[in-house]
Write a protein that holds these residues in place. Structure first.
Motif, PDB file in Angstrom:
ATOM      1  N   PRO A  92      41.712  27.902  40.100  1.00  0.00           N
ATOM      2  CA  PRO A  92      41.655  27.685  38.649  1.00  0.00           C
ATOM      3  C   PRO A  92      42.067  28.914  37.839  1.00  0.00           C
ATOM      4  O   PRO A  92      41.918  30.052  38.283  1.00  0.00           O
ATOM      5  CB  PRO A  92      40.182  27.354  38.390  1.00  0.00           C
ATOM      6  N   ALA A 136      37.901  40.917  33.421  1.00  0.00           N
ATOM      7  CA  ALA A 136      36.565  41.460  33.167  1.00  0.00           C
ATOM      8  C   ALA A 136      36.245  42.580  34.145  1.00  0.00           C
ATOM      9  O   ALA A 136      35.751  43.641  33.754  1.00  0.00           O
ATOM     10  CB  ALA A 136      35.518  40.356  33.258  1.00  0.00           C
ATOM     11  N   LEU A 142      31.323  34.114  32.207  1.00  0.00           N
ATOM     12  CA  LEU A 142      31.995  32.893  31.762  1.00  0.00           C
ATOM     13  C   LEU A 142      33.136  32.531  32.713  1.00  0.00           C
ATOM     14  O   LEU A 142      33.269  31.389  33.151  1.00  0.00           O
ATOM     15  CB  LEU A 142      32.527  33.087  30.337  1.00  0.00           C
ATOM     16  N   GLY A 143      33.946  33.545  33.059  1.00  0.00           N
ATOM     17  CA  GLY A 143      35.061  33.299  33.965  1.00  0.00           C
ATOM     18  C   GLY A 143      34.587  32.851  35.332  1.00  0.00           C
ATOM     19  O   GLY A 143      35.063  31.855  35.888  1.00  0.00           O
ATOM     20  N   LEU A 144      33.600  33.577  35.867  1.00  0.00           N
ATOM     21  CA  LEU A 144      33.151  33.312  37.229  1.00  0.00           C
ATOM     22  C   LEU A 144      32.527  31.917  37.345  1.00  0.00           C
ATOM     23  O   LEU A 144      32.825  31.178  38.284  1.00  0.00           O
ATOM     24  CB  LEU A 144      32.130  34.379  37.637  1.00  0.00           C
ATOM     25  N   GLN A 165      40.438  35.472  34.043  1.00  0.00           N
ATOM     26  CA  GLN A 165      39.384  36.022  33.192  1.00  0.00           C
ATOM     27  C   GLN A 165      38.470  36.946  34.002  1.00  0.00           C
ATOM     28  O   GLN A 165      38.053  37.999  33.523  1.00  0.00           O
ATOM     29  CB  GLN A 165      38.580  34.859  32.621  1.00  0.00           C
ATOM     30  N   VAL A 166      38.185  36.517  35.252  1.00  0.00           N
ATOM     31  CA  VAL A 166      37.345  37.342  36.112  1.00  0.00           C
ATOM     32  C   VAL A 166      38.050  38.663  36.412  1.00  0.00           C
ATOM     33  O   VAL A 166      37.449  39.737  36.320  1.00  0.00           O
ATOM     34  CB  VAL A 166      37.027  36.592  37.418  1.00  0.00           C
ATOM     35  N   GLN A 180      34.935  24.771  38.876  1.00  0.00           N
ATOM     36  CA  GLN A 180      36.132  23.974  39.107  1.00  0.00           C
ATOM     37  C   GLN A 180      36.543  23.965  40.575  1.00  0.00           C
ATOM     38  O   GLN A 180      36.947  22.940  41.102  1.00  0.00           O
ATOM     39  CB  GLN A 180      37.265  24.528  38.249  1.00  0.00           C
ATOM     40  N   SER A 181      36.405  25.140  41.244  1.00  0.00           N
ATOM     41  CA  SER A 181      36.930  25.196  42.607  1.00  0.00           C
ATOM     42  C   SER A 181      35.913  24.741  43.651  1.00  0.00           C
ATOM     43  O   SER A 181      36.292  24.166  44.656  1.00  0.00           O
ATOM     44  CB  SER A 181      37.412  26.611  42.922  1.00  0.00           C
ATOM     45  N   LEU A 182      34.634  25.003  43.436  1.00  0.00           N
ATOM     46  CA  LEU A 182      33.652  24.660  44.466  1.00  0.00           C
ATOM     47  C   LEU A 182      32.834  23.416  44.126  1.00  0.00           C
ATOM     48  O   LEU A 182      32.657  22.527  44.945  1.00  0.00           O
ATOM     49  CB  LEU A 182      32.681  25.823  44.690  1.00  0.00           C
ATOM     50  N   ALA A 230      36.931  30.460  47.368  1.00  0.00           N
ATOM     51  CA  ALA A 230      37.226  29.191  46.712  1.00  0.00           C
ATOM     52  C   ALA A 230      38.242  28.355  47.470  1.00  0.00           C
ATOM     53  O   ALA A 230      38.662  27.302  46.997  1.00  0.00           O
ATOM     54  CB  ALA A 230      37.722  29.452  45.287  1.00  0.00           C
ATOM     55  N   PHE A 255      32.871  38.130  32.138  1.00  0.00           N
ATOM     56  CA  PHE A 255      32.870  37.993  33.588  1.00  0.00           C
ATOM     57  C   PHE A 255      32.096  36.745  34.009  1.00  0.00           C
ATOM     58  O   PHE A 255      32.577  35.927  34.805  1.00  0.00           O
ATOM     59  CB  PHE A 255      32.252  39.250  34.192  1.00  0.00           C
ATOM     60  N   SER A 315      32.948  29.277  35.353  1.00  0.00           N
ATOM     61  CA  SER A 315      33.953  28.227  35.169  1.00  0.00           C
ATOM     62  C   SER A 315      34.828  28.109  36.400  1.00  0.00           C
ATOM     63  O   SER A 315      35.196  27.012  36.827  1.00  0.00           O
ATOM     64  CB  SER A 315      34.841  28.521  33.952  1.00  0.00           C
ATOM     65  N   PHE A 316      35.150  29.271  36.977  1.00  0.00           N
ATOM     66  CA  PHE A 316      36.001  29.288  38.170  1.00  0.00           C
ATOM     67  C   PHE A 316      35.350  28.538  39.323  1.00  0.00           C
ATOM     68  O   PHE A 316      35.936  27.625  39.907  1.00  0.00           O
ATOM     69  CB  PHE A 316      36.273  30.737  38.561  1.00  0.00           C
ATOM     70  N   PHE A 317      34.107  28.903  39.630  1.00  0.00           N
ATOM     71  CA  PHE A 317      33.459  28.269  40.778  1.00  0.00           C
ATOM     72  C   PHE A 317      33.059  26.825  40.480  1.00  0.00           C
ATOM     73  O   PHE A 317      32.999  26.009  41.384  1.00  0.00           O
ATOM     74  CB  PHE A 317      32.254  29.091  41.240  1.00  0.00           C
ATOM     75  N   GLN A 337      40.676  30.339  35.494  1.00  0.00           N
ATOM     76  CA  GLN A 337      39.623  31.275  35.098  1.00  0.00           C
ATOM     77  C   GLN A 337      39.577  32.518  35.981  1.00  0.00           C
ATOM     78  O   GLN A 337      38.929  33.496  35.620  1.00  0.00           O
ATOM     79  CB  GLN A 337      38.257  30.600  35.119  1.00  0.00           C
ATOM     80  N   SER A 380      45.318  25.635  44.285  1.00  0.00           N
ATOM     81  CA  SER A 380      44.090  25.001  43.780  1.00  0.00           C
ATOM     82  C   SER A 380      43.209  26.011  43.058  1.00  0.00           C
ATOM     83  O   SER A 380      42.066  25.727  42.719  1.00  0.00           O
ATOM     84  CB  SER A 380      43.328  24.381  44.957  1.00  0.00           C
TER      85      SER A 380
END
Lengths: 420, 423
Positions: A378, A387, B217-219, A383-384, B225-227, A52, B215, B221-223, A380, A376
């Motif tokens: 996030p 999990a 949901l997190g993954l 959360q990953v 926002q970041s990618l 990322a 997992f 949302s993460f990507f 989340q 930068s």
């Protein structure tokens, strides 16, 4: 690995302490699995952080010309992210020491903000995890933490704004009890349905999550709950006398909630390990048929366990609203009810384990917010990480394969199919 | 499969009898709702207009009618259905009767709520069908897994990951079919993880499923926002599949626009539905799958490789859920948004349970849930005094009632959720 030479226990002469300690670690008790799962989650998290980070990705594209640069960029991205995760959850040790040395009140408070925020995030996680863990121990899977938390928050809020002139000594306990009762009701329904009709608690409690969340959405449009101008979906505000007092007496947000949560952890520990009721719960969890043969009224104890679980989770919602937010908004609980499941699994269903896991996830949450601001990366990501950590903890066999270690115990099973 | 074990056969007959009575009572309740709730507050001269037209079918004139006699008629028919349900002991189609009753209640609801206004029935049905597509596919995914004995709570996670990758690949490659393929693959990958953890390592299926959802949901949302967020117009703005109209068939009034002028996802859903129904109940493959789900040890004894059947089904289920997930992005809105499935994966699970682990049942449940969802939009236009939150609750409450056995108990496959290890 040195663990290969362990002889069978009954033949073993007393081995040196160090060897025994090493064996205990290598042959995979709960601690080892959790630790290795944590390491694995951090490694996977690092890979995700690098993916990322555009500068790191660019450096990897030039790996052939400048391999050092790629590694340096990656290291920097990962160190930055994990560094600010630490700073946001615990704070800078140097800043804390400097602040205490200087004796300046304001800077001491500022240095302790991260720890205070960690405790604030920990409180509802601890309560949700505690309730779900209690159900686990009785062989029940309470997946309805989300709904129970919301109902607890609703109960606490309604009691918190309905009595404008009660003294705090009465109002705070009243609001807390109201939250507990609402949460308990939301745990009672799946419990009594399972006892009476055999409906599986996973399905009913999961469905009740959404019923609860929609109930909140609806309440926020009614005159009873919605704040006066009634143009925004927010509730009336909990009066000052019903709010949980701060534990430091300063502007830090850490409040009585965390103290009560820790006391409840101890209380549930006592209940499970020292009381008859707790013993019956554990019998149910260990072997339902044996418990029935031994004379435990299993249907009744299903209901009691689910009600208690709902009450504890509901208290989490009550502490949140009475200690930090003071009012309800749509989707109030975020994902804390679901995170409670992961806290309970990581803590292996023991109150102590739940306390520590909640602290870890609370730190993750508080630190994640700082990380999002400073880098930068996030929020989340947290959360990953959680999990992945729990995924590995739930399947010790995977850890065993990855790290090629022996494990003595696979861990208890909490669930045996829909029909169970 | 005929019930060779007589005790089991008896139990089934018992359940069928209770269910028949329960359904009869449910039909009476529906009749009471129509007569007491809808008809009582309706004045004799209140009129409702139903509209059935949608392009490309030739337009039909709107249908105005007096609400009260229609409501009374519907209520009486519903009550009669209840009588038939209870008295006709040899009836094999008790679900059909209940389904008809529910449909009549739906019509009554529209006639009541649309008093003095025009109800776009065709539009409502269209929305219901489109809402039902991912629900049906998710339910079929759960069904493929559970018929083989693996509980799949990760449907929500499969939806999210495949919606995300569908949007990303569809957008980056400018090829929607690649996006669809990516979505299906993503679903299969989540299925593979579920399979490895629960089949090979015998981890708790519910726990792994719940954690995989977190997992995913997190993954995503993460990507996102970041990618994706910095390159929204190249990486997260796929085109969407346009409707494919089947010539002539799409001209049939009412049915044509509904079934023969839809995008690829509707057709895929119908094909997959028929395929799963036939494969599960009419082929050797299906018999083996069901054997593994009901009694893995017996299946193993006759030489079926239990683990392999389970792996295959969980991955197949992942593909099906992945197609459903892709429909959220490249089938409707295009862009991926954080947590855009908002719990629909769990409703799909509910649809599977409500549909008693059967493909056609799952379709019926999905359509019912889709209809209640579509009603919310309609209600906000019609200004009916029912808070939309209560309609949103309906699928969940219905499922609770179903599993609590108030309308006859639903039975899952016997070995569902139990890891199998050879001795």
């Amino acid at each position: 690995m040195s663990g290969n030479v362990t002889p069978a226990p009954e033949k073993a002469p007393r081995r040196p302490f160090l060897r025994r300690a090493l064996d205990a670690i290598v042959s995979g008790n709960a601690f080892t699995v959790t630790f290795l799962a944590f390491v694995s989650a951090l490694i996977l998290g690092a890979i995700i952080i690098i993916l990322a980070t555009p500068s790191a990705i660019r450096a990897w594209q030039d790996f052939g010309y400048a391999p050092g640069e790629a590694l340096r960029q990656s290291w920097r991205a990962v160190a930055n992210a994990y560094g600010s995760l630490f700073l946001g959850s615990i704070g800078s040790p140097r800043a804390i020491i400097d602040a205490i040395r200087s004796g300046d009140g304001a800077s001491v408070v500022a240095a302790f903000i991260p720890l205070s925020e960690t405790l604030v995030s920990t409180t509802p996680l601890m309560m949700a995890g505690l309730g779900i863990a209690l159900a686990f121990r009785a062989g029940l899977f309470d997946i309805g933490g989300q709904g129970q938390l919301v109902l607890g928050a609703i109960g606490a809020t309604i009691a918190g704004f309905s009595f404008p002139s009660l003294p705090a000594v009465i109002h705070v306990p009243l609001a807390i009890l109201s939250g507990a009762a609402f949460g308990a009701a939301w745990g009672f329904i799946p419990g009594v349905l399972k006892a009476r009709t055999g409906a599986h608690e996973v399905i009913t409690s999961m469905m009740l999550n959404y019923v609860g969340m929609n109930l909140l959405t609806w309440l926020l449009t009614t005159g009873l709950v919605q704040a006066p101008p009634r143009n925004q979906a927010i509730s009336k505000v909990v009066v000052a006398a019903a709010r949980l007092p701060s534990i430091t007496g300063s502007s830090l947000r850490a409040n009585l909630g965390i103290v009560l949560a820790v006391l409840l952890v101890l209380g549930v520990g006592w209940l499970l390990n020292r009381s008859t009721l707790g013993f019956r719960f554990r019998m149910l969890g260990a072997n339902r048929d044996a418990a029935r043969v031994a004379g435990v009224q299993i249907e009744r104890h299903f209901t009691i366990a689910m009600t208690l679980a709902g009450m504890l989770v509901g208290l989490g919602g009550a502490f949140m609203v009475l200690g930090v937010d003071f009012r309800l908004s749509p989707l109030y609980s975020g994902s804390i009810g679901f995170d409670g499941i992961t806290v309970a699994i990581l803590g292996r269903g023991t109150p102590l384990g739940v306390g520590l896991s909640a602290l870890l996830f609370g730190a993750f949450t508080a630190g994640g917010r700082t990380m999002q601001v400073n880098t930068s990366i996030p929020l989340q990501l947290v959360q990953v990480l959680q999990a992945v950590l729990v995924l590995f903890v739930a399947a010790p066999g995977v850890i065993r394969t990855i790290y090629r270690i022996r494990l003595t115990k696979a861990g208890g099973r909490v669930f045996g199919g829909w029909a169970g | 499969m005929s019930d060779t074990v007589s005790r089991q056969g008896e139990m089934r007959r018992d359940i069928a009898a209770t269910r028949r009575r329960g359904f009869g009572i449910a039909l009476f309740v529906l009749a009471a709702i129509i007569l007491l709730l809808f008809a009582r507050g309706t004045t004799p001269d209140a009129r409702t207009t139903f509209q059935f037209s949608a392009p490309p079918a030739p337009s039909l004139p709107p249908l105005p009618f007096r609400a009260l006699p229609v409501l009374l008629g519907l209520g009486i028919v519903c009550a009669l259905l209840g009588v038939v349900q209870i008295l006709w002991k040899k009836n094999k189609r008790i679900y059909l009767l209940l389904g008809v009753g529910l449909a009549l209640t739906g019509v009554a609801f529209l006639a009541w709520s649309g008093k003095g206004a025009t109800v776009d029935v065709e539009g409502l049905l269209m929305t219901s069908l489109i809402e039902a597509v991912p629900l049906t596919l998710g339910a079929l995914s759960g069904l493929l897994c559970e018929r083989a004995g693996v509980i799949n709570i990760a449907i929500e996670g499969q939806f999210l990951v495949s919606a995300f990758l569908g949007a990303l690949i569809g957008s980056a490659s400018h090829n929607l079919y690649l996006g669809l393929l990516a979505g299906a693959t993503a679903g299969a990958l989540v299925g593979l993880v579920l399979a490895v953890f629960t089949i090979t390592y015998a981890a708790d299926q519910i726990i792994v499923g719940v954690v995989l959802d977190a997992f995913a949901l997190g993954l995503t949302s993460f990507f996102l926002q970041s990618l994706l967020a910095p390159h929204q117009d190249t990486l997260n703005s796929p085109a969407v599949f346009s409707p494919i109209s089947l010539p002539l068939l799409d001209r049939i009034p009412i049915v044509g626009p509904l079934l023969f002028n839809q995008n690829i996802f509707v057709y895929l859903t119908i094909i997959i539905l028929v395929a799963v129904q036939v494969a599960l109940f009419r082929t050797r493959w299906g018999l083996r799958v069901r054997a593994v789900g009901e009694h893995p040890r017996a299946a193993d004894t006759v030489g079926i490789n239990v683990q392999r059947v389970r792996y295959r089904n969980v991955i197949l289920g992942g593909i099906v859920a992945g197609i459903g997930g892709a429909s959220f992005t490249i089938g409707s809105t295009g862009q991926f948004a954080p947590n855009m499935t908002s719990g629909l994966g769990y409703i799909a699970l509910a649809a599977m349970i409500f549909g008693r682990w059967r493909p056609l049942g799952a379709l019926g449940a999905a359509l019912l849930f889709g209809f209640t969802d579509a009603l919310q939009f309609a209600l906000s236009i019609l200004n009916v005094p029912i808070p939309s939150s209560f309609l949103t609750m309906f699928p969940y409450l219905a499922t609770i009632l179903a599993v609590a056995g108030l309308v006859g108990k639903v039975l899952p496959p016997a070995a569902d959720g139990k890891p199998y290890t050879r001795e």
